[in-house]
Design a protein around this motif. Structure first.
Motif, PDB file in Angstrom:
ATOM      1  N   ALA A 166       0.933  -1.112  -0.027  1.00 30.01           N
ATOM      2  CA  ALA A 166       0.006   0.044   0.016  1.00 30.01           C
ATOM      3  C   ALA A 166       0.960   1.367  -0.122  1.00 30.01           C
ATOM      4  O   ALA A 166       0.784   2.169  -0.753  1.00 30.01           O
ATOM      5  CB  ALA A 166      -0.839  -0.117   1.287  1.00 30.01           C
ATOM      6  N   ARG A 167       1.990   1.465   0.880  1.00 28.07           N
ATOM      7  CA  ARG A 167       2.728   2.314   0.989  1.00 28.07           C
ATOM      8  C   ARG A 167       3.446   2.665  -0.500  1.00 28.07           C
ATOM      9  O   ARG A 167       3.658   3.678  -1.012  1.00 28.07           O
ATOM     10  CB  ARG A 167       3.943   2.339   2.031  1.00 28.07           C
ATOM     11  CG  ARG A 167       3.219   2.517   3.388  1.00 28.07           C
ATOM     12  CD  ARG A 167       4.085   2.458   4.529  1.00 28.07           C
ATOM     13  NE  ARG A 167       3.480   2.802   5.661  1.00 28.07           N
ATOM     14  CZ  ARG A 167       3.976   2.323   6.832  1.00 28.07           C
ATOM     15  NH1 ARG A 167       4.901   1.352   6.960  1.00 28.07           N
ATOM     16  NH2 ARG A 167       3.283   2.593   7.909  1.00 28.07           N
ATOM     17  N   SER A 168       3.843   1.596  -1.055  1.00 27.91           N
ATOM     18  CA  SER A 168       4.640   1.449  -2.207  1.00 27.91           C
ATOM     19  C   SER A 168       3.676   2.225  -3.373  1.00 27.91           C
ATOM     20  O   SER A 168       3.924   2.903  -4.050  1.00 27.91           O
ATOM     21  CB  SER A 168       5.320   0.104  -2.795  1.00 27.91           C
ATOM     22  OG  SER A 168       5.920   0.117  -3.792  1.00 27.91           O
ATOM     23  N   GLN A 169       2.494   1.695  -3.562  1.00 33.78           N
ATOM     24  CA  GLN A 169       1.376   2.315  -4.394  1.00 33.78           C
ATOM     25  C   GLN A 169       1.199   3.675  -3.984  1.00 33.78           C
ATOM     26  O   GLN A 169       1.154   4.253  -5.117  1.00 33.78           O
ATOM     27  CB  GLN A 169       0.127   1.283  -4.266  1.00 33.78           C
ATOM     28  CG  GLN A 169       0.325   0.170  -4.970  1.00 33.78           C
ATOM     29  CD  GLN A 169      -1.299  -0.663  -5.016  1.00 33.78           C
ATOM     30  OE1 GLN A 169      -2.211  -0.091  -4.488  1.00 33.78           O
ATOM     31  NE2 GLN A 169      -1.273  -1.787  -5.714  1.00 33.78           N
ATOM     32  N   LEU A 170       1.131   4.037  -2.879  1.00 34.93           N
ATOM     33  CA  LEU A 170       1.009   5.449  -2.557  1.00 34.93           C
ATOM     34  C   LEU A 170       2.182   6.262  -2.975  1.00 34.93           C
ATOM     35  O   LEU A 170       1.821   7.460  -3.450  1.00 34.93           O
ATOM     36  CB  LEU A 170       0.726   5.723  -1.032  1.00 34.93           C
ATOM     37  CG  LEU A 170       0.464   7.033  -0.485  1.00 34.93           C
ATOM     38  CD1 LEU A 170      -0.760   7.541  -1.097  1.00 34.93           C
ATOM     39  CD2 LEU A 170       0.448   7.135   0.893  1.00 34.93           C
ATOM     40  N   ARG A 171       3.087   5.813  -2.695  1.00 35.80           N
ATOM     41  CA  ARG A 171       4.521   6.650  -3.268  1.00 35.80           C
ATOM     42  C   ARG A 171       4.405   6.633  -4.793  1.00 35.80           C
ATOM     43  O   ARG A 171       4.643   7.793  -5.494  1.00 35.80           O
ATOM     44  CB  ARG A 171       5.735   5.797  -2.560  1.00 35.80           C
ATOM     45  CG  ARG A 171       6.864   6.408  -2.546  1.00 35.80           C
ATOM     46  CD  ARG A 171       8.199   5.707  -1.873  1.00 35.80           C
ATOM     47  NE  ARG A 171       8.132   4.473  -1.615  1.00 35.80           N
ATOM     48  CZ  ARG A 171       7.674   3.690  -0.710  1.00 35.80           C
ATOM     49  NH1 ARG A 171       7.460   4.449   0.462  1.00 35.80           N
ATOM     50  NH2 ARG A 171       7.629   2.335  -0.453  1.00 35.80           N
ATOM     51  N   ASN A 172       4.041   5.576  -5.608  1.00 35.30           N
ATOM     52  CA  ASN A 172       4.020   5.857  -6.778  1.00 35.30           C
ATOM     53  C   ASN A 172       2.995   6.924  -7.275  1.00 35.30           C
ATOM     54  O   ASN A 172       3.169   7.521  -8.302  1.00 35.30           O
ATOM     55  CB  ASN A 172       3.826   4.278  -7.264  1.00 35.30           C
ATOM     56  CG  ASN A 172       4.843   3.244  -7.337  1.00 35.30           C
ATOM     57  OD1 ASN A 172       6.018   3.868  -7.285  1.00 35.30           O
ATOM     58  ND2 ASN A 172       4.726   2.108  -7.490  1.00 35.30           N
ATOM     59  N   GLN A 173       1.702   6.741  -6.744  1.00 30.82           N
ATOM     60  CA  GLN A 173       0.667   7.791  -6.881  1.00 30.82           C
ATOM     61  C   GLN A 173       1.130   9.166  -6.865  1.00 30.82           C
ATOM     62  O   GLN A 173       0.884  10.043  -7.535  1.00 30.82           O
ATOM     63  CB  GLN A 173      -0.556   7.408  -6.172  1.00 30.82           C
ATOM     64  CG  GLN A 173      -1.322   6.124  -6.441  1.00 30.82           C
ATOM     65  CD  GLN A 173      -2.029   6.295  -7.607  1.00 30.82           C
ATOM     66  OE1 GLN A 173      -2.472   7.506  -8.122  1.00 30.82           O
ATOM     67  NE2 GLN A 173      -2.340   5.323  -8.348  1.00 30.82           N
ATOM     68  N   LEU A 174       1.913   9.603  -5.542  1.00 30.07           N
ATOM     69  CA  LEU A 174       2.312  10.548  -5.386  1.00 30.07           C
ATOM     70  C   LEU A 174       3.223  11.358  -6.578  1.00 30.07           C
ATOM     71  O   LEU A 174       3.497  12.238  -6.717  1.00 30.07           O
ATOM     72  CB  LEU A 174       2.686  10.827  -4.003  1.00 30.07           C
ATOM     73  CG  LEU A 174       1.667  10.693  -2.793  1.00 30.07           C
ATOM     74  CD1 LEU A 174       2.555  10.577  -1.529  1.00 30.07           C
ATOM     75  CD2 LEU A 174       0.690  11.990  -2.825  1.00 30.07           C
ATOM     76  N   LYS A 175       4.180  10.171  -6.787  1.00 29.93           N
ATOM     77  CA  LYS A 175       5.351  10.280  -7.922  1.00 29.93           C
ATOM     78  C   LYS A 175       4.658  10.790  -9.071  1.00 29.93           C
ATOM     79  O   LYS A 175       5.106  11.953  -9.838  1.00 29.93           O
ATOM     80  CB  LYS A 175       6.400   9.130  -8.077  1.00 29.93           C
ATOM     81  CG  LYS A 175       7.259   9.344  -6.887  1.00 29.93           C
ATOM     82  CD  LYS A 175       8.173   7.924  -7.212  1.00 29.93           C
ATOM     83  CE  LYS A 175       9.068   7.925  -6.311  1.00 29.93           C
ATOM     84  NZ  LYS A 175       9.856   6.465  -6.252  1.00 29.93           N
ATOM     85  N   SER A 176       3.845  10.094  -9.496  1.00 32.93           N
ATOM     86  CA  SER A 176       3.196  10.062 -10.962  1.00 32.93           C
ATOM     87  C   SER A 176       2.172  11.641 -10.683  1.00 32.93           C
ATOM     88  O   SER A 176       1.886  12.280 -11.747  1.00 32.93           O
ATOM     89  CB  SER A 176       2.147   9.024 -11.203  1.00 32.93           C
ATOM     90  OG  SER A 176       1.222   9.161 -10.289  1.00 32.93           O
ATOM     91  N   SER A 177       1.665  12.067  -9.716  1.00 32.12           N
ATOM     92  CA  SER A 177       0.976  13.091  -9.538  1.00 32.12           C
ATOM     93  C   SER A 177       1.654  14.652  -9.677  1.00 32.12           C
ATOM     94  O   SER A 177       1.512  15.406 -10.036  1.00 32.12           O
ATOM     95  CB  SER A 177       0.067  13.326  -8.258  1.00 32.12           C
ATOM     96  OG  SER A 177       0.565  13.488  -7.296  1.00 32.12           O
ATOM     97  N   SER A 178       2.993  14.118  -9.032  1.00 29.65           N
ATOM     98  CA  SER A 178       3.953  15.410  -9.105  1.00 29.65           C
ATOM     99  C   SER A 178       4.544  15.572 -10.606  1.00 29.65           C
ATOM    100  O   SER A 178       5.111  16.675 -10.743  1.00 29.65           O
ATOM    101  CB  SER A 178       5.094  15.278  -8.069  1.00 29.65           C
ATOM    102  OG  SER A 178       5.554  13.944  -8.307  1.00 29.65           O
TER     103      SER A 178
END
Length: 180
Positions: A166-178
């Motif tokens: 879940a943390r890994s997916q959240l990190r990826n989501q935040l990277k892609s949104s930035s």
């Protein structure tokens, strides 16, 4: 005594059963709200409102529902209502102690903090329900692995692996949104 039995007893008027639920979850609920609201007095108002609404609406909790998760949702709705009704102006009242002042009232800092919060909220909403729930339980509600295990009826090892994913997916989501 399990929560569902206490809820059932409270529904039929057993005051001691509801008091036991309050004893079990009051500090946990307060901590969860305090992580989202900086003013202690505002936290107390929101938590008290949530307990009143929970008591008044016990019959709406599903028999197989998780009491604390339901209570937290009520508290989060109370928090939203509190701030939508303009009560946040209390923060700027010069008569209130410093603890109730926002950490930074500079417009740039407030805007940046709001933008960061929106990015995280948006990224969380893009996760599947299971990953979102486990992140909320661990990182926002500050539950331990064993407690999450019991809440979700899964093994502690499964909690650890799902939390990692879940943390890994959240990190990826935040990277892609930035980068967008």
């Amino acid at each position: 005594m399990p929560d569902d039995r206490l809820v059932g007893d409270a529904r039929i008027g057993n005051r001691a059963a509801f008091e036991e639920l309050v004893r079990r979850y009051h500090s946990k609920l307060t901590h969860a709200i305090r992580s989202r609201v900086s003013c202690r007095m505002t936290v107390d108002d929101i938590v008290q409102d949530a307990w009143i609404k929970a008591f008044q609406n016990l019959t709406q909790l599903r028999v197989d529902g998780n009491f604390y998760y339901w209570l937290l949702r009520i508290a989060m709705n109370s928090r939203r209502t509190y701030f939508q009704n303009g009560k946040e102006s209390d923060w700027t009242d010069p008569q209130l102690p410093q603890v109730c002042q926002p950490q930074s009232s500079q417009p740039e800092a407030v805007a940046e903090r709001n933008e960061d919060c929106q990015r995280v909220r948006h990224a969380l909403m893009n996760l599947d329900e299971g990953h979102r729930r486990i992140l909320v339980l661990r990182d926002y509600e500050q539950q331990g692995y064993r407690e999450i295990s019991e809440t979700l009826s899964i093994k502690v090892g499964t909690v650890r692996s799902r939390l990692h994913r879940a943390r890994s997916q959240l990190r990826n989501q935040l990277k892609s949104s930035s980068t967008s």
